[in-house]
Write a protein that holds these residues in place. Structure first.
Motif, short mmCIF file in Angstrom:
data_model
loop_
_atom_site.label_atom_id
_atom_site.label_comp_id
_atom_site.label_asym_id
_atom_site.label_seq_id
_atom_site.Cartn_x
_atom_site.Cartn_y
_atom_site.Cartn_z
N LEU A 34 0.78 -0.94 0.11
CA LEU A 34 0.25 0.08 0.07
C LEU A 34 0.75 0.95 0.10
O LEU A 34 1.93 1.26 0.87
CB LEU A 34 -0.52 0.30 1.44
N HIS A 35 1.02 2.32 -0.90
CA HIS A 35 1.48 2.91 -1.18
C HIS A 35 0.86 4.45 -1.25
O HIS A 35 -0.28 4.94 -1.69
CB HIS A 35 2.68 3.77 -2.97
N PHE A 36 0.91 5.30 0.27
CA PHE A 36 0.86 6.73 0.30
C PHE A 36 1.29 7.49 0.08
O PHE A 36 2.47 8.53 0.76
CB PHE A 36 0.64 6.80 2.10
N ASP A 37 1.35 7.78 -1.35
CA ASP A 37 2.50 8.77 -2.40
C ASP A 37 1.78 9.97 -1.48
O ASP A 37 0.79 10.86 -2.84
CB ASP A 37 1.99 8.87 -3.55
N GLY A 38 1.75 10.28 -0.77
CA GLY A 38 2.17 11.59 -0.08
C GLY A 38 0.33 12.01 0.99
O GLY A 38 -0.50 11.81 0.52
N HIS B 91 2.78 17.12 2.72
CA HIS B 91 3.31 16.44 2.12
C HIS B 91 3.98 16.42 0.76
O HIS B 91 4.84 16.09 -0.01
CB HIS B 91 2.75 15.41 2.90
N TRP B 92 2.75 15.94 -0.17
CA TRP B 92 2.53 16.19 -1.40
C TRP B 92 3.33 17.92 -2.07
O TRP B 92 4.99 17.12 -3.16
CB TRP B 92 1.76 16.19 -2.37
N LEU B 93 2.77 18.54 -1.80
CA LEU B 93 3.99 19.42 -2.09
C LEU B 93 5.20 19.77 -1.08
O LEU B 93 6.44 19.97 -2.23
CB LEU B 93 3.04 21.05 -0.95
N MET B 94 5.67 19.32 0.46
CA MET B 94 6.74 19.45 -0.20
C MET B 94 7.67 18.55 -0.82
O MET B 94 8.85 18.06 -1.12
CB MET B 94 7.34 19.02 1.67
N LYS B 95 7.13 17.37 -1.16
CA LYS B 95 7.64 16.07 -1.70
C LYS B 95 8.48 17.02 -3.06
O LYS B 95 9.03 16.19 -3.73
CB LYS B 95 6.83 14.96 -2.23
N GLY B 96 6.96 17.40 -3.43
CA GLY B 96 7.54 18.28 -5.19
C GLY B 96 9.09 19.37 -5.06
O GLY B 96 9.60 19.47 -6.13
N GLU C 116 -3.15 26.81 -0.21
CA GLU C 116 -4.18 26.79 -0.80
C GLU C 116 -4.71 25.77 -1.78
O GLU C 116 -5.38 25.57 -2.15
CB GLU C 116 -5.22 28.71 -0.78
N GLN C 117 -3.65 26.48 -3.18
CA GLN C 117 -3.90 26.20 -4.75
C GLN C 117 -3.74 24.57 -3.99
O GLN C 117 -3.49 24.47 -5.11
CB GLN C 117 -2.68 27.20 -5.00
N ALA C 118 -2.75 24.35 -3.69
CA ALA C 118 -1.84 23.08 -3.65
C ALA C 118 -3.00 22.55 -2.82
O ALA C 118 -3.26 20.93 -3.98
CB ALA C 118 -0.30 23.27 -2.32
N ARG C 119 -3.83 22.42 -2.08
CA ARG C 119 -4.95 21.60 -1.75
C ARG C 119 -5.89 21.67 -2.99
O ARG C 119 -6.50 20.32 -2.85
CB ARG C 119 -5.61 22.66 -0.48
N SER C 120 -6.16 22.62 -3.42
CA SER C 120 -7.09 22.78 -4.68
C SER C 120 -6.37 21.54 -6.00
O SER C 120 -6.83 20.56 -5.79
CB SER C 120 -7.30 24.02 -4.97
N ALA C 121 -5.12 22.14 -6.06
CA ALA C 121 -5.07 21.23 -7.15
C ALA C 121 -3.79 19.59 -6.74
O ALA C 121 -4.95 18.71 -7.58
CB ALA C 121 -2.90 21.50 -7.12
N HIS C 122 -4.21 18.91 -5.32
CA HIS C 122 -4.07 18.00 -4.45
C HIS C 122 -5.74 17.38 -5.10
O HIS C 122 -5.94 15.86 -5.37
CB HIS C 122 -3.66 17.54 -3.72
N ARG C 123 -6.79 18.08 -4.81
CA ARG C 123 -8.43 17.74 -4.96
C ARG C 123 -8.36 17.56 -6.22
O ARG C 123 -9.03 16.02 -6.29
CB ARG C 123 -8.71 17.99 -4.14
N ASP D 231 1.29 17.48 10.07
CA ASP D 231 1.50 18.62 8.70
C ASP D 231 2.80 19.73 9.50
O ASP D 231 3.07 20.45 9.24
CB ASP D 231 1.03 19.36 8.59
N ALA D 232 2.21 19.79 11.48
CA ALA D 232 2.70 20.51 11.84
C ALA D 232 4.25 20.08 11.99
O ALA D 232 5.17 20.96 12.34
CB ALA D 232 2.09 21.02 12.83
#
Length: 344
Positions: free
Chosen positions: A230-234, A239-244, A278-285, A328-329
């Protein structure tokens, strides 16, 4: 499919996993405790940050061996070159150091955001594998986020890897087909384990053997019938934004070596569409949420999998806090340079 994770039976065979990590403590600790609770005899954690505050807590876990990868560690491994710039090279060196020093029968090489799920007894399958020159591959399922708000780290369902035709892939994954390989945003190769001491070298995804001419060649592979990865990619949008951003801060030659075209295109899209949180959350969705349209696409091709992965249920009082806010903190505390480019 099991409705509760299978725990490997105690049949005398000892297996474990090794990972190189630079992640919040909650993720790494959950990974270690999950595998020890479901049958692993030992876990090996190499901390990429030599000042990682997670070291003390992880070292307190029975059967978990922790190595801080500081300058002295890398000088001992590579006296003339020191720490490799490539994270994949660091992972491979660490994995094989664990293999060379452990007293296990089998060792799997995974990432901190990857968890072995057993539908049947993995230890029994390992005991039955007679060819020591064949790796055991764990096919990967990539987490898809729930359509609504996420509250804990591991919510969601899963997308199976696939080898669809070009037309079918477009029908299944549009409009982001170009960001995927074998139906996954990250990797469709899965991860592998080897019989310890059999002469196979662990890689990031696959093992290699030394060929007759002295060069490393891909080892024979058998796909597991008892376990999946099981892979949780972000774990969260942040977390996803930080990885990028972390990928983009590596040297260009290293990026070219470790990022496949679909992943590089995905990160470019991320950075173009996520200049603040906020843009990252929208892009993530947009990319990851299981919208009704995406569910219909994936269902048409039989690619959705429901896995009742619930570390809190398995680990009980030993389970770390799995709420997004704390994760996230910790992520922001661990990445002060990256946090400076994220407006929260």
């Amino acid at each position: 499919m099991s409705q509760f994770p299978i725990k490997s039976m105690e049949n005398g065979l000892r297996w474990g996993a090794v990972l190189t990590a630079n992640e919040p403590l909650a993720l790494v600790e959950t990974n270690v405790r999950w595998h020890l609770a479901t049958g692993a005899s030992a876990m090996f954690v190499f901390l990429d940050d030599p000042d990682d505050p997670a070291a003390e807590a992880l070292s307190d876990i029975t059967d978990c061996t922790v190595q801080l990868c500081d300058d002295a560690y890398w000088r001992a491994r590579r006296p003339h070159k020191g720490r490799p710039a490539s994270q994949m090279r660091r992972q491979t060196i660490n994995a094989n150091r664990a293999q060379n020093r452990c007293d296990l029968d089998w060792l799997f090489h995974i990432d901190a955001d990857e968890f072995i799920w057993q539908d049947d007894d993995l230890a029994a399958e390992l005991a039955a594998q007679t060819d020591p020159q064949t790796e055991l591959n764990l096919p990967v399922l990539e987490r898809i986020f729930p359509p609504g708000a996420q509250s804990t780290l591991f919510e969601g369902t899963y997308r199976a890897s696939s080898d669809l035709t070009e037309d079918d892939a477009e029908a299944a994954f549009a409009p982001f087909t170009q960001f995927m390989k074998r139906g996954q945003y990250s990797h469709g190769a899965g991860k592998s384990g080897v019989q310890v001491g059999a002469g196979l070298r662990l890689g990031v995804h696959n093992a290699t053997r030394t060929g007759s001419e002295g060069r490393q060649r891909r080892a024979a592979k058998r796909v597991s019938t008892t376990a999946r990865l099981l892979h949780f990619d972000g774990l969260t949008p942040l977390h996803w934004l930080m990885k990028g951003l972390r990928y983009r801060q590596t040297p260009p030659d290293v990026q070219a070596a470790i990022l496949q075209p679909h992943r590089a295109a995905q990160i470019e899209w991320l950075l173009d569409n996520a200049t603040n949180l906020e843009q990252a959350r929208s892009a993530h969705r947009t990319l990851f949420a299981l919208s009704p349209e995406r569910r219909a696409q994936l269902t048409r091709f039989g690619l959705l999998r429901d896995i009742p992965f619930d570390p809190a249920r398995v680990l009980g009082p030993d389970c770390p806090d799995l709420h997004m806010a704390g994760f996230d903190a910790d992520l922001m505390r661990r990445n002060p340079a990256l946090a400076g480019v994220v407006s929260t």
